[in-house]
Design a protein around this motif. Structure first.
Motif: not given
Length: 144
Positions: A118-127
């Motif tokens: 989830n942190l990775m997804i947020m960092n990638l801007g996918l959330a």
């Protein structure tokens, strides 16, 4: 007597018979920080601890000035930012599978826990992208 904004706030809350826990919560500070403020006020003879078992104080200070250049009485909450490095192969896999398979499955495939994913997804801007897609899908259903 000149007090900091935080000391003045503590004085007024003690005067209003607030508990130490409530004072710390309202000022968004830890108990040991409150204890040091209270100790300093006791040393200045502004307050005195009552002899009861509870942490009750008598406020002796009738009037005081507040140093406007002192720290804020209520500190804004600091958000903790956790940075996660994302290997390129993980980024490619997440981007290609995101929205197609459940996050739990992506995490399992990459041998990650779901929080890290989830942190990775947020960092990638996918959330944010998922939220927009969800809202568009929801509004599409309502219009039918």
């Amino acid at each position: 007597m000149i007090l900091t904004k935080r000391e003045a706030a503590v004085i007024e809350m003690l005067r209003g018979c607030e508990t130490r826990r409530n004072i710390a919560r309202k000022l968004n500070i830890r108990m040991h920080e409150l204890d040091s403020i209270v100790s300093e006020l006791e040393n200045q003879s502004a307050i005195q601890r009552m002899k009861s078992e509870n942490y009750e104080y008598r406020v002796f200070l009738g009037t005081y000035e507040v140093d406007e250049n002192s720290e804020q009485a209520v500190m804004p909450k600091k958000t903790k930012v956790i940075e996660v490095s994302i290997p390129e192969e993980y980024e490619n896999y997440i981007r290609s599978q995101y929205g197609l398979i459940p996050r739990r499955e992506i995490a399992r495939q990459l041998n990650l826990n779901k929080v890290t994913l989830n942190l990775m997804i947020m960092n990638l801007g996918l959330a944010d992208k998922e939220l927009v897609q969800h809202n568009n899908h929801h509004s599409f259903k309502q219009s039918q």
